[in-house]
Design an enzyme around this catalytic site. Structure first.
Site, mmCIF file in Angstrom:
data_model
loop_
_atom_site.group_PDB
_atom_site.id
_atom_site.type_symbol
_atom_site.label_atom_id
_atom_site.label_comp_id
_atom_site.label_asym_id
_atom_site.label_seq_id
_atom_site.Cartn_x
_atom_site.Cartn_y
_atom_site.Cartn_z
ATOM 1 N N GLY A 47 -59.071 40.851 46.740
ATOM 2 C CA GLY A 47 -58.348 39.657 47.168
ATOM 3 C C GLY A 47 -58.773 39.134 48.520
ATOM 4 C CG LEU B 13 -59.382 37.904 42.575
ATOM 5 C CD1 LEU B 13 -60.404 36.810 42.766
ATOM 6 C CD2 LEU B 13 -58.142 37.648 43.410
ATOM 7 C CG ASP B 14 -61.958 40.178 44.032
ATOM 8 O OD1 ASP B 14 -62.856 39.335 43.908
ATOM 9 O OD2 ASP B 14 -61.106 40.129 44.918
ATOM 10 C CD GLU B 15 -58.701 43.974 38.405
ATOM 11 O OE1 GLU B 15 -58.600 44.167 37.175
ATOM 12 O OE2 GLU B 15 -57.778 44.166 39.223
#
Lengths: 283, 283, 283, 283
Positions: D201, D227-229
């Site tokens: 994040g 997100l970001d995964e």
């Protein structure tokens, strides 16, 4: 009758609000006490206005007078500790894995880590044999048939019997309660098998495998009331790739874990680590 | 008539024989001058009995009085320099490779490196286009039809025209004579494409390939009279394996070279690097 | 009478001139022999036109027929070895330092390195105590009063008594003659305490200190006739700074040395290392 | 009339359930097609029983016949892609930070990254000047006065106009919706400024500072719906200490970010990255 005092080496740790002239004042008092500064390091945290200084001193100490002079001269709110440099006593807690304990045994036996392991305590009996090869006491304190408080009470009794300076969790796989932690403030050091804050909690290598990371690591930290959230002392990582299973990561990670733990311990034992909030300042 | 003096930040560098009370004396003088110590770092080399201190000071400076007070109080043989913290001027020398120059151009243009590139000089014309994209002067000074002394004389004339603080050899592939080096004492910084002292001289990646090494690296160092033997400021490495040809190493090494060069420059520009014999002390 | 053959795991190593269809031919023969490919890795060195393949096979082996089929089908000049995967026997040679030996003792005792230490030989008696703590034979063969050939002859006699697969020089501080080396072709692995080819020879940490390097390292390599010039298997480094004396480097370097040595050994023991000229291909 | 076919280099990617003889069958078909194997790498994930192979082939291709032969011979459930090796087209999305974009501009301009930047799109206008220095189109598409869907629709229109192979988020600081991501499956690569999964994040360096970590890093990954995964391609870290503020970390982290991004891109562009679930296999 007169006792001739000997030359000694001590470490003076200072934490206080920053203000003008602090270094001059402290080092001047040391100078007046005819103490030689072997090594001095300081850090000012400009965000919080906090001053940290580690002064390694050599000479003939009058501890009471020195601390009184410092207190008289310096601002209110100053924290100072004067540590005599000597071999520290460490108590090692383990569960079943041999690598961290083995490394500490070899390093303390051959002078690569300046500490004395006073005893090893475990909730399992697997590592008794290894410990005894090095002629050290091993206390098997099973957690079975005990609740957590009872088990920890037995640990505390056994630990306190040895008066250790530090408690080292060398892959001790049980969570400690705040009661236990509070009993040894800033004196418990843990090695966690991930680069925190990634993979808090159980089975971090399995978590790392699931996430498909390309680096794994280890973190040595002081233990506080929140699991895996104490002040970090040292971290290191190694590269992995798609061919690593969680078991391969675990095996490869062992060298990182033991290196990070023993390097962190070296810093702690040399009184180089200052804890401030949830952070460490290493001087 | 009165000129109101402004608050400034300066760096005081001290090198001298170690003796008792040095930190106290120096910081006390700063305190008497009402200067605030923003950051102080010191190092005692116990092998040679030498004391190094970097003091970042903030306040209203009376340079002459400050240096006179220091000289009066301190032992003979002390070297002190007081640097005003300001944007330094760098002259970049290149041959044909774009990566180090490109990185310096981007970093200085966007504030990631606190320096001004005053001009770029090359013995080839390949990088003129890149330099001019950033609106900077590019001087192509061919070495053809000139002997080494003549060529260097032309370089010196062009360089001195700009009064740079430092000369940065950003993959400048010609050996410099002692005459040139002597003209800019401790002011020439080179990036060498190996982890020195391995692979001194020409074609280090080819040497690395021939030797079958598993790591390659880069070294930023001050240039002195002996090729690739000046004081090392910064080094870094990356892993390679059997699948790398010398060309693959060269390509992979570029990121290391440019990173090491710019990190070394940051340290130099912040007056954090002390040269002592053939070593650097970084405070 | 019939002996029922068991399923086994073996590693087939192939080195030969590159040519079209090699992978297809070799893997097809394995397929015809009903062998399962657990893992296959290959590398083509396009500079020398050489093909390398490591094939880990599982099934019921008819070694003679398999090798004959390969020989029949494949080009002349092919080298193939079929290794049975089993616990290898290693002989460890040491002088006085405990860290590499200690690490190997712990790792082999707890299964972190899949090998059996058959015995430890030293030209000093310092490490007898450590070895015996792990119930292993320690042979003290002093070099005093012997010339180099006599001493090595005694070593060879003792080593050969144990039929080891590999000889591991775990900080054995004497140079070996070509006679000794030739006796164990590609079977002697040494750990050198520098990132070769920097600091060949004696006292590399002192050389590193003198040169003022910012990284130090260690190199595991096969021993050949030229001191510190054999094929490199593994290297690693750590950062140091101006505050490190040669002794500090030596201490910090120990963790690197032992890690590099044991990781290199793991690769060798898994038959993953191919020696080609003075280089290693690791598959 | 006859068109003489040219020799080409292509990459065959195979993903399928593991079974005996796969390597033999695939390489045999390539051999029958008179294709030379320049480089072959395979990996068997024994946990999921999945086989991955990257085969770099050189010769005269009959794509249709080759793929038909493979399909005929091989088990059901096989996925195969045949990529022609050519310069890929990339679209770069940025916000305000120059370092990743600058590095990609220099590397593509000087051949250190084998790709063509077709255009740069940003929701701010800060980097227009830099982009235009390299004679490339810059599209400023502000997100102000638009809802997320409207803004992304404008992005998609502009992106699709250029038919890029990959979308590179070079510090593009807005979250993308599943609609956008679905439009470019496995074709969006992001650089995140932390060693994921730590500090997912916003403001990861501030999170890192708060946690007091001793290493910071960067992660290049494919973008998926979370997100970001997305699947991680490459990660790297650097050491920091107590003296780093969040801003110092941000500055130091930039070199890591740009290096990780461009190394990840190199792998993707060479068709070396296989996505399998939330993991990458890099061959």
């Amino acid at each position: 009758m007169h006792v001739k005092k000997k030359r000694e080496t001590k470490v003076l740790q200072t934490i206080c609000p920053d203000s003008k002239g602090l270094i001059a004042k402290i080092t001047h008092i040391c100078y007046e006490h005819k103490l030689n500064i072997v090594q001095n390091s300081e850090f000012v945290d400009h965000l919080t206005g906090r001053f940290f200084m580690r002064t390694e001193l050599e000479g003939i100490f009058d501890n009471v007078a020195l601390l009184a002079d410092l207190e008289k001269t310096l601002p209110i709110g100053m924290l100072q500790k004067l540590h005599t440099v000597r071999r520290q006593r460490i108590m090692v807690l383990v569960t079943k894995e041999a690598h961290c304990l083995g490394d500490l045994l070899i390093k303390t036996a051959y002078g690569d880590l300046d500490a004395e392991i006073v005893a090893v305590i475990s909730n399992h009996n697997e590592l008794g044999n290894l410990t005894e090869r090095f002629d050290l006491p091993y206390h098997f304190i099973s957690h079975e048939a005990l609740n957590r408080e009872q088990h920890e009470q037995q640990l505390i009794t056994q630990i306190d019997h040895y008066h250790p300076d530090y408690i080292v969790l060398a892959k001790y796989m049980r969570v400690l309660t705040p009661t236990f932690v509070t009993h040894y403030p800033h004196r418990i050091i843990n090695i966690h098998h991930s680069f925190l804050p990634a993979f808090i909690g159980a089975r971090p290598y399995h978590q790392a495998y699931e996430r498909g990371v390309k680096i794994i690591g280890a973190t040595a930290h002081y233990v506080n009331h929140c699991l895996d959230e104490g002040p970090i002392i040292m971290q290191d990582v190694i590269n992995v790739d798609h061919s690593y299973t969680a078991e391969n990561m675990m095996l490869a990670g062992r060298d990182v874990e033991k290196n990070v733990l023993s390097r962190a311990l070296s810093l702690v034992l040399a009184q180089r680590v200052f804890v401030y909030g949830n952070r460490t300042i290493i001087l």
